[in-house]
Design a protein around this motif. Structure first.
Motif, PDB file in Angstrom:
ATOM      1  N   UNK A 136       8.233   8.544  -8.903  1.00 48.40           N
ATOM      2  CA  UNK A 136       8.858   7.635  -9.750  1.00 48.40           C
ATOM      3  C   UNK A 136       9.449   6.496  -9.160  1.00 48.40           C
ATOM      4  N   UNK A 137      10.107   5.637 -10.063  1.00 49.17           N
ATOM      5  CA  UNK A 137      10.585   4.565  -9.548  1.00 49.17           C
ATOM      6  C   UNK A 137      11.766   4.953  -8.606  1.00 49.17           C
ATOM      7  N   UNK A 138      12.352   5.885  -8.596  1.00 48.15           N
ATOM      8  CA  UNK A 138      13.561   6.457  -7.650  1.00 48.15           C
ATOM      9  C   UNK A 138      13.036   6.706  -6.432  1.00 48.15           C
ATOM     10  N   UNK A 139      11.611   7.322  -6.453  1.00 50.85           N
ATOM     11  CA  UNK A 139      10.923   7.587  -5.075  1.00 50.85           C
ATOM     12  C   UNK A 139      10.506   6.355  -4.358  1.00 50.85           C
ATOM     13  N   UNK A 140      10.137   5.561  -5.236  1.00 50.73           N
ATOM     14  CA  UNK A 140       9.714   4.182  -4.408  1.00 50.73           C
ATOM     15  C   UNK A 140      10.820   3.496  -3.889  1.00 50.73           C
ATOM     16  N   UNK A 141      11.937   3.427  -4.390  1.00 52.61           N
ATOM     17  CA  UNK A 141      13.008   2.553  -4.121  1.00 52.61           C
ATOM     18  C   UNK A 141      13.585   3.393  -2.726  1.00 52.61           C
ATOM     19  N   UNK A 142      13.915   4.662  -2.600  1.00 54.00           N
ATOM     20  CA  UNK A 142      14.820   5.504  -1.798  1.00 54.00           C
ATOM     21  C   UNK A 142      13.765   5.911  -0.730  1.00 54.00           C
ATOM     22  N   UNK A 143      12.427   6.113  -0.959  1.00 53.88           N
ATOM     23  CA  UNK A 143      11.640   6.591   0.006  1.00 53.88           C
ATOM     24  C   UNK A 143      10.662   5.625   0.756  1.00 53.88           C
ATOM     25  N   UNK A 144      10.634   4.435   0.111  1.00 54.00           N
ATOM     26  CA  UNK A 144       9.492   3.462   0.616  1.00 54.00           C
ATOM     27  C   UNK A 144      10.319   2.146   0.873  1.00 54.00           C
ATOM     28  N   UNK A 145      10.947   1.553  -0.194  1.00 58.77           N
ATOM     29  CA  UNK A 145      11.433   0.116   0.030  1.00 58.77           C
ATOM     30  C   UNK A 145      12.698   0.247   0.788  1.00 58.77           C
ATOM     31  N   UNK A 146      13.667   0.804   0.601  1.00 57.17           N
ATOM     32  CA  UNK A 146      14.989   0.763   1.516  1.00 57.17           C
ATOM     33  C   UNK A 146      14.690   1.228   3.169  1.00 57.17           C
ATOM     34  N   UNK A 147      14.000   2.313   3.051  1.00 63.58           N
ATOM     35  CA  UNK A 147      13.747   2.832   4.659  1.00 63.58           C
ATOM     36  C   UNK A 147      13.032   1.782   5.410  1.00 63.58           C
ATOM     37  N   UNK A 150       0.936  -1.114  -0.087  1.00 63.05           N
ATOM     38  CA  UNK A 150      -0.080   0.159   0.017  1.00 63.05           C
ATOM     39  C   UNK A 150       0.961   1.243  -0.112  1.00 63.05           C
ATOM     40  N   UNK A 151       1.990   1.041   0.772  1.00 62.30           N
ATOM     41  CA  UNK A 151       3.002   2.305   0.663  1.00 62.30           C
ATOM     42  C   UNK A 151       3.441   2.521  -0.588  1.00 62.30           C
ATOM     43  N   UNK A 152       3.827   1.572  -1.377  1.00 60.39           N
ATOM     44  CA  UNK A 152       4.224   1.866  -2.671  1.00 60.39           C
ATOM     45  C   UNK A 152       3.183   2.229  -3.659  1.00 60.39           C
ATOM     46  N   UNK A 153       1.988   1.915  -3.638  1.00 59.09           N
ATOM     47  CA  UNK A 153       0.861   2.488  -4.399  1.00 59.09           C
ATOM     48  C   UNK A 153       0.612   3.620  -3.893  1.00 59.09           C
ATOM     49  N   UNK A 154       0.839   4.249  -2.579  1.00 61.60           N
ATOM     50  CA  UNK A 154       0.487   5.573  -2.603  1.00 61.60           C
ATOM     51  C   UNK A 154       1.364   6.299  -3.142  1.00 61.60           C
ATOM     52  N   UNK A 208       0.579   6.742  -6.521  1.00 60.35           N
ATOM     53  CA  UNK A 208      -0.752   7.656  -6.916  1.00 60.35           C
ATOM     54  C   UNK A 208      -0.414   9.018  -6.675  1.00 60.35           C
ATOM     55  N   UNK A 209       0.658   9.404  -5.921  1.00 63.77           N
ATOM     56  CA  UNK A 209       1.070  10.665  -5.703  1.00 63.77           C
ATOM     57  C   UNK A 209       1.998  11.550  -6.881  1.00 63.77           C
ATOM     58  N   UNK A 210       2.166  10.683  -7.846  1.00 67.39           N
ATOM     59  CA  UNK A 210       3.127  11.138  -8.961  1.00 67.39           C
ATOM     60  C   UNK A 210       4.653  10.687  -8.698  1.00 67.39           C
TER      61      UNK A 210
END
Length: 223
Positions: A134-145, A123-127, A130-132
């Motif tokens: 990109x892949x870099x944001x998903x990796x460094x702001x969600x996945x790794x943290x 759900x965090x990835x989808x959020x 959904x807020x625009x």
């Protein structure tokens, strides 16, 4: 016939060998992290149904990782002798041992990274997407943290494995505690050296595991 070695000599030998072991483990650990972390991330995002599906790439990388994990490390040590000589210029010593140790460890760590990322709340990835983001944001702001505690646990497990690998590297003259145990303990039938070497290896493993466990608990508590 047993050769008597005084304790001062034994402790000096063990001290030097411990330094070589730590050198191998830390350097190989750094290279394993630099290779295994991005490889694990790529395995996660490229899977079918992933964030950035690339089935052919995922299949190729997965096959490479599985191959690296399936080979016994002693066999890999011998098979990589030509590559080690090409990269380092020699097959003897602690620096040369870093090559097969790293190659033997990074596939294992890559799978740990992939599994750790798989535990992140989708759900965090989808959020973020959904807020625009990109892949870099998903990796460094969600996945790794979000996966950080599991990643630290994986690093701890990998370092413990690297200690074992560094000991086995003594079979081909890689230096460190394994080489000391073989040359001064086994080949010269010196039980004192063998016992002290085993004790030091146990202490190293327990220290790394304890430190890693404390870090994981601290990170989990902050979350």
């Amino acid at each position: 016939m047993n050769r008597t070695i005084d304790w001062n000599e034994i402790l000096q030998l063990v001290f030097n060998a411990t330094g070589e072991t730590l050198y191998m483990v830390l350097l190989a650990g750094l290279f394993t992290l630099l290779i295994g972390l991005p490889l694990g991330v790529l395995l996660f995002i490229s899977r079918s149904g992933g964030i950035y599906p690339m089935p052919q790439l995922h299949k190729s990388l997965g096959g490479l990782v599985n191959l690296g994990r399936s080979l016994p490390f002693v066999v890999m040590l011998i098979a990589l002798i030509p590559l080690t000589r090409l990269i380092v210029g020699t097959t003897l010593g602690s620096t040369a041992a870093v090559v097969p140790i790293t190659i033997g460890a990074f596939p294992f760590f890559a799978r740990i990274v992939e599994n750790a990322l798989d535990e992140v709340d989708k759900g965090r990835i989808e959020a973020i997407l959904a807020m625009g983001g990109d892949l870099r944001d998903v990796i460094f702001k969600v996945l790794l943290p979000e996966a950080l505690p599991a990643l630290v646990a994986g690093v701890t497990l990998t370092l413990v494995m690297l200690i074992g690998f560094s000991s086995m590297a003594g079979v081909i003259g890689g230096g460190g505690l394994g080489d000391l145990a073989i040359r001064y303990g086994y080949q010269r039938f010196n039980n004192q050296v063998m016992v002290v070497t085993v004790i030091v290896l146990v202490v190293l493993v327990q220290s790394v595991q304890s430190l890693g466990d404390r870090m994981v608990r601290s990170l989990a508590h902050r979350r």
